[in-house]
Design a protein around this motif. Sequence first.
Motif, PDB file in Angstrom:
ATOM      1  N   HIS A  81       4.632  -3.609   3.105  1.00 38.58           N
ATOM      2  CA  HIS A  81       3.372  -3.412   2.901  1.00 38.58           C
ATOM      3  C   HIS A  81       2.708  -2.182   2.213  1.00 38.58           C
ATOM      4  O   HIS A  81       2.012  -2.268   1.282  1.00 38.58           O
ATOM      5  CB  HIS A  81       2.451  -3.815   4.134  1.00 38.58           C
TER       6      HIS A  81
ATOM      7  N   HIS B 102       4.261  -2.095  -1.252  1.00 42.19           N
ATOM      8  CA  HIS B 102       3.471  -3.225  -2.171  1.00 42.19           C
ATOM      9  C   HIS B 102       2.116  -2.519  -2.636  1.00 42.19           C
ATOM     10  O   HIS B 102       1.582  -2.732  -3.672  1.00 42.19           O
ATOM     11  CB  HIS B 102       3.388  -4.349  -1.200  1.00 42.19           C
ATOM     12  N   ASP B 103       1.346  -1.659  -1.561  1.00 40.30           N
ATOM     13  CA  ASP B 103       0.122  -0.936  -2.101  1.00 40.30           C
ATOM     14  C   ASP B 103       0.155   0.228  -2.780  1.00 40.30           C
ATOM     15  O   ASP B 103      -0.743   0.793  -2.934  1.00 40.30           O
ATOM     16  CB  ASP B 103      -0.488  -0.684  -0.579  1.00 40.30           C
TER      17      ASP B 103
END
Length: 81
Positions: free
Chosen positions: A30, A33-34
């Motif tokens: 996550h 992905h950011d």
Amino acid sequence: MDGIEVVPVLKPKKVLVEGGGLAECEVAIHLAHDGKKVRLVEMRNKLVPDANIRYRPILLNEIEKQGVEVHTEFKGLKVTS
């Protein structure tokens, strides 16, 4: 504003995730992905060894795809700048 403290929000570009369990691997994905540069440290010799046999390969593929830097057989002792 009485009783309200305003503090700056930190937006680090590099993140260290300690642990290679299911939750930690999902957090690493996550964060990557950011747009964060993620380093994941696990003291066992492989990530998520107890994950579902069908889900584990997908998870490991996504870790690689997102460019998460993985270090197995390492133990975090101290975090410094």
